[in-house]
Design a protein around this motif. Structure first.
Motif, PDB file in Angstrom:
ATOM      1  N   LEU A 175       0.823  -1.215   0.000  1.00  0.00           N
ATOM      2  CA  LEU A 175       0.000   0.000   0.000  1.00  0.00           C
ATOM      3  C   LEU A 175       0.856   1.264   0.000  1.00  0.00           C
ATOM      4  O   LEU A 175       2.003   1.257   0.430  1.00  0.00           O
ATOM      5  CB  LEU A 175      -0.912   0.010   1.234  1.00  0.00           C
ATOM      6  N   VAL A 187       2.073   5.001   1.254  1.00  0.00           N
ATOM      7  CA  VAL A 187       2.337   5.422   2.629  1.00  0.00           C
ATOM      8  C   VAL A 187       1.118   6.016   3.314  1.00  0.00           C
ATOM      9  O   VAL A 187       0.852   5.714   4.471  1.00  0.00           O
ATOM     10  CB  VAL A 187       3.485   6.451   2.741  1.00  0.00           C
ATOM     11  N   SER A 188       0.368   6.870   2.605  1.00  0.00           N
ATOM     12  CA  SER A 188      -0.753   7.523   3.286  1.00  0.00           C
ATOM     13  C   SER A 188      -1.829   6.494   3.626  1.00  0.00           C
ATOM     14  O   SER A 188      -2.505   6.598   4.652  1.00  0.00           O
ATOM     15  CB  SER A 188      -1.318   8.638   2.419  1.00  0.00           C
ATOM     16  N   ILE A 189      -1.993   5.479   2.783  1.00  0.00           N
ATOM     17  CA  ILE A 189      -2.973   4.423   3.050  1.00  0.00           C
ATOM     18  C   ILE A 189      -2.445   3.496   4.145  1.00  0.00           C
ATOM     19  O   ILE A 189      -3.187   3.027   5.003  1.00  0.00           O
ATOM     20  CB  ILE A 189      -3.260   3.619   1.767  1.00  0.00           C
ATOM     21  N   ALA A 205      -0.731   4.322   6.682  1.00  0.00           N
ATOM     22  CA  ALA A 205      -1.016   4.946   7.973  1.00  0.00           C
ATOM     23  C   ALA A 205      -2.445   4.657   8.397  1.00  0.00           C
ATOM     24  O   ALA A 205      -2.716   4.387   9.565  1.00  0.00           O
ATOM     25  CB  ALA A 205      -0.774   6.450   7.891  1.00  0.00           C
ATOM     26  N   GLN A 206      -3.386   4.699   7.429  1.00  0.00           N
ATOM     27  CA  GLN A 206      -4.788   4.443   7.772  1.00  0.00           C
ATOM     28  C   GLN A 206      -4.965   3.005   8.269  1.00  0.00           C
ATOM     29  O   GLN A 206      -5.686   2.761   9.240  1.00  0.00           O
ATOM     30  CB  GLN A 206      -5.676   4.682   6.549  1.00  0.00           C
ATOM     31  N   ASN A 257      -3.464   2.576  11.764  1.00  0.00           N
ATOM     32  CA  ASN A 257      -4.367   3.146  12.760  1.00  0.00           C
ATOM     33  C   ASN A 257      -5.550   2.220  13.017  1.00  0.00           C
ATOM     34  O   ASN A 257      -5.964   2.032  14.158  1.00  0.00           O
ATOM     35  CB  ASN A 257      -4.878   4.508  12.288  1.00  0.00           C
ATOM     36  N   LEU A 273      -4.473  -0.629  15.188  1.00  0.00           N
ATOM     37  CA  LEU A 273      -4.306  -0.182  16.581  1.00  0.00           C
ATOM     38  C   LEU A 273      -5.656  -0.066  17.280  1.00  0.00           C
ATOM     39  O   LEU A 273      -5.813  -0.476  18.428  1.00  0.00           O
ATOM     40  CB  LEU A 273      -3.588   1.180  16.612  1.00  0.00           C
ATOM     41  N   ASP A 274      -6.655   0.488  16.562  1.00  0.00           N
ATOM     42  CA  ASP A 274      -7.996   0.634  17.139  1.00  0.00           C
ATOM     43  C   ASP A 274      -8.616  -0.723  17.444  1.00  0.00           C
ATOM     44  O   ASP A 274      -9.161  -0.947  18.526  1.00  0.00           O
ATOM     45  CB  ASP A 274      -8.917   1.362  16.151  1.00  0.00           C
ATOM     46  N   GLY A 334      10.084   0.462  10.352  1.00  0.00           N
ATOM     47  CA  GLY A 334       9.395   1.644  10.868  1.00  0.00           C
ATOM     48  C   GLY A 334       7.994   1.293  11.337  1.00  0.00           C
ATOM     49  O   GLY A 334       7.562   1.685  12.421  1.00  0.00           O
ATOM     50  N   VAL A 335       7.282   0.521  10.515  1.00  0.00           N
ATOM     51  CA  VAL A 335       5.923   0.114  10.864  1.00  0.00           C
ATOM     52  C   VAL A 335       5.943  -0.760  12.112  1.00  0.00           C
ATOM     53  O   VAL A 335       5.143  -0.594  13.025  1.00  0.00           O
ATOM     54  CB  VAL A 335       5.279  -0.634   9.679  1.00  0.00           C
ATOM     55  N   ARG A 376       8.129  -0.878  14.496  1.00  0.00           N
ATOM     56  CA  ARG A 376       8.442  -0.105  15.693  1.00  0.00           C
ATOM     57  C   ARG A 376       7.217   0.617  16.217  1.00  0.00           C
ATOM     58  O   ARG A 376       6.999   0.744  17.417  1.00  0.00           O
ATOM     59  CB  ARG A 376       9.529   0.924  15.366  1.00  0.00           C
ATOM     60  N   HIS A 377       6.394   1.071  15.272  1.00  0.00           N
ATOM     61  CA  HIS A 377       5.232   1.847  15.669  1.00  0.00           C
ATOM     62  C   HIS A 377       4.155   0.985  16.312  1.00  0.00           C
ATOM     63  O   HIS A 377       3.483   1.399  17.238  1.00  0.00           O
ATOM     64  CB  HIS A 377       4.659   2.550  14.436  1.00  0.00           C
TER      65      HIS A 377
END
Lengths: 339, 353
Positions: free
Chosen positions: B210, B212-214, B216-217, B220, B223-224, B241-242, B244-245
């Motif tokens: 995907l 990058v902007s997608i 992030a979605q 998120n 995580l939810d 990076g992903v 780690r987050h």
């Protein structure tokens, strides 16, 4: 190539000068404006990072420069000057003499770029033979040197291998070696490391950095990965819905983005923010290229958008050598607050 | 391989009381038998043998309930195979996988369907993992209807609720997968995995394809969902990076073995294994500025003929004598931080280079 390679005069003419380039695709369901009014120039030894999401027109820009747009697509306006020579009006035959010789392209997937039924050596020979008289054995000697340069061990054996016998990273290195064999002055690299692992990616970036410097090649690096651009390119152009929305020297743009879209892209990369926290995301998705919003195409997703944004945004200078197409470019104060 | 007996240190005990997912010395081999001719020649003493790939080689790991484990490594290192072993899509050759105390994929005590449903997978390429001729509503309800979790007449409401949960409008029930963008398809893939109410999710590179902007979605969203549904997640990725987050713990894999495992912060602030260190050096950084790339030399070796001893030693900048002879034992270097490297085995210091 007309000038000797190692001299860099002060006021050198750019190798590649693109102005007002527009490409459309005329489809049954309507006209898709893939690239609209794209302008930039590139000097020797310079790497331009062309960044955008899929569908933003970055690959089509690369193809338009090399004259590789086929029906139903068409370059409708603008000019592409290579050493001052106009490419958009050239005949197909004249273009063939330039492609692979003075301009070369590296594509994303090396498995589909390389011919599966020819050995690596034969593919080298094809590219060399298309542009100059050369015996097969002499071509193999050149190919061997080229493979050594891109760091392939045992190059002589590799020349007799077929593409499927090589690993992904090795194949991409072969593609790069083939694209550089005729000593081009412009290389267009279309996401060449996207399909590769980080370790292989960093090997390839390392090698390209060295080759660009040694040979004074001007390069366009098309990618969606801003973090690759950060360490690798000199200039950056961010594309959204077919337009370059922001351009400038890499460090300046990334440390202080002016266009809200650039800022949004940077925020959605995990890394700087607190692990486990929500990432700042750009709301919504890219608009359909058939129904772009009027004015600034980003305004439907932009949190700073106001009524004026429905008009065509002006191109404003936001620092030395930097431009942004926005009515309300972000200021440094806003950027500090954003972080 | 027989190196299992070399294990000296026991697995570090995770902060959680009892692990939700417990993988003990799991191995997976893929074999290609010799042709009859080759077998005959081999008996005559010629150099022919079965080809064996050790895709996963004596891997042990634990995931506590409600936590996220990231599994990182280069392509071909066996991380996807390990994911499939844990999901019991593939049987293990040796060792065992226990999820919430139940042993997976064992012929002796087969699991009930209900138990198997508790583990679900999200795949990398949503276009390939969604049936292109099935409507969204059927994609989302086929599983739960088959397993008797919902009634057929409730399927529209059920699918609409799921779509809302993953952030899609509920009025797309009768559309087909090709009508969606990559990010939306991945949301549908996640919704399908959630449709049978699992409590363990295995995500195999869900954001690799995907933008990058997608990305992030989707991150998120994961995580939810983790909060809302108290999910335990195994997140397979090559994007550090992903990882780690998103992850609480990270396991680094190289050629079938886990070389280092630690809580995320400990690993990123203090990587111990030379391979982990090299991987971290190579993450492109957006605020790093212009830099020279100093890549690891060479490529990941063929799993058919892995180097003896520590698999990483031919590429390792700090190789010592013992690296090429024996597989390194696991040693504990911190709270929940274990590493398999000879440099961290307290041994005769004169051996070191």
């Amino acid at each position: 190539m007309t000038e000797p390679l190692n001299t860099m005069p002060e006021n050198e003419q750019p190798v590649l000068n693109i102005s007002g380039l527009s490409t459309v695709y005329n489809l049954k369901i309507g006209q898709v404006k893939s690239v609209t009014d794209v302008s930039f120039e590139l000097a020797r030894g310079e790497i331009l990072g062309l960044v955008g999401e899929s569908g933003s027109g970055k690959s089509v820009t690369g193809l338009s420069i090399a004259g590789l747009i086929t029906a139903p697509g068409r370059v409708v306006s603008g000019s592409v000057l290579l050493h001052g020579q106009e490419l958009t009006t050239l005949s197909e035959n004249a273009l063939r003499a330039i492609r692979g010789n003075d301009i070369s392209i590296i594509f994303q997937d090396p498995m589909t770029t390389l011919n599966p039924v020819l050995t690596i050596g034969q593919q080298f020979f094809e590219v060399i033979h298309a542009h100059r008289k050369c015996s097969y054995s002499q071509a193999m000697k050149e190919a061997e040197t080229a493979l050594i340069e891109v760091g392939i061990p045992a190059p002589r054996e590799r020349l007799d291998n077929y593409p499927h016998e090589l690993s992904g990273g090795m194949r991409q290195r072969v593609c790069i070696a083939i694209s550089l064999i005729n000593k081009p002055s412009v290389v267009i690299a279309d996401e060449p490391t996207t399909a590769l692992d980080v370790t292989i990616q960093s090997q390839i970036l390392h090698m390209m950095q060295r080759l660009v410097r040694e040979r004074d090649v001007a390069m366009i690096w098309v990618t969606h990965d801003l973090s690759v651009v950060a360490g690798f390119c000199d200039k950056l152009a961010v594309m959204y819905a077919g337009r370059i929305v922001e351009a400038g020297p890499v460090q300046q743009v990334l440390s202080n983005p002016a266009h809200p879209y650039t800022a949004g892209l940077m925020d959605s990369i995990p890394g700087d923010c607190l692990p486990g926290s929500r990432l700042e995301q750009i709301p919504g998705t890219q608009p359909s290229p058939l129904q772009l919003p009027s004015g600034c195409a980003f305004r439907t997703r932009c949190k700073y958008a106001r009524n004026e944004c429905a008009e065509k945004p002006p191109e404003v200078a936001v620092g030395s050598g930097r431009t942004a197409q926005c009515f309300f470019p972000l200021t440094e104060v806003q950027n500090v607050r954003r972080k | 391989m027989s190196d299992a007996s070399e294990m000296t240190a026991e697995l570090p005990v995770m902060p959680q009381d009892s692990p939700f997912v417990d993988v003990r010395h799991a191995s997976r081999r893929f074999e290609r038998r010799m042709s009859p001719v080759a077998a005959f020649l081999a008996r005559l003493g010629l150099d022919y043998a079965d080809e064996i790939v050790h895709a996963v080689d004596d891997v042990s790991l634990r995931i506590g309930k409600g936590s996220v484990l990231g599994l990182v490594g280069e392509s071909g290192c066996g991380k996807s195979t390990l994911g499939r072993l844990i999901a019991s899509l593939l049987p293990v050759s040796d060792g065992e996988v226990r999820i919430d105390g139940h042993r997976m994929a064992s012929k002796a005590e087969p699991l009930s369907r209900r138990e198997l449903l508790r583990t679900q997978m999200v795949f990398q390429n949503p276009m390939a993992s969604l049936n292109p001729r099935q409507k969204i509503v059927d994609i989302l309800t086929e599983g739960p209807i088959y397993h008797g979790l919902i009634k057929r007449r409730d399927k529209n409401e059920f699918a609409a609720a799921l779509l809302l949960e993953v952030g899609l409008p509920p009025d797309i029930l009768s559309r087909l997968p090709h009508q969606f963008s990559g990010g939306q398809r991945q949301r549908i893939g996640i919704a399908r995995a959630l449709s049978v109410s699992p409590d363990f999710l295995i995500c195999d590179e869900p954001v690799a394809a995907l933008d990058v902007s997608i990305q992030a979605q989707i991150i998120n969203l994961l995580l939810d969902l983790k909060e809302k549904r108290a999910l335990t997640i195994l997140f397979i990725s090559h994007d550090l990076g992903v990882v780690r987050h998103l992850c609480d713990q990270v396991a680094v894999m190289y050629l079938g073995r886990i070389v280092e495992m630690a809580p995320t912060e400990a690993l990123f602030s203090n990587p111990v294994h030379p391979y982990t260190k090299a991987l971290f050096e190579e993450i492109p950084r957006i605020r790093g500025g212009h830099r020279e790339y100093q890549p690891i030399k060479g490529e990941i070796p063929s799993p058919l003929t892995p180097p003896p001893g520590c698999h990483f030693h031919p590429r390792c900048p700090r190789v010592i004598a013992s690296c090429s002879s024996l597989a390194p034992p696991q040693s504990v270097v911190g709270d929940g931080h274990s590493v398999s490297c000879w440099l961290n085995v307290p041994a005769d210091p004169t051996q070191r280079k």
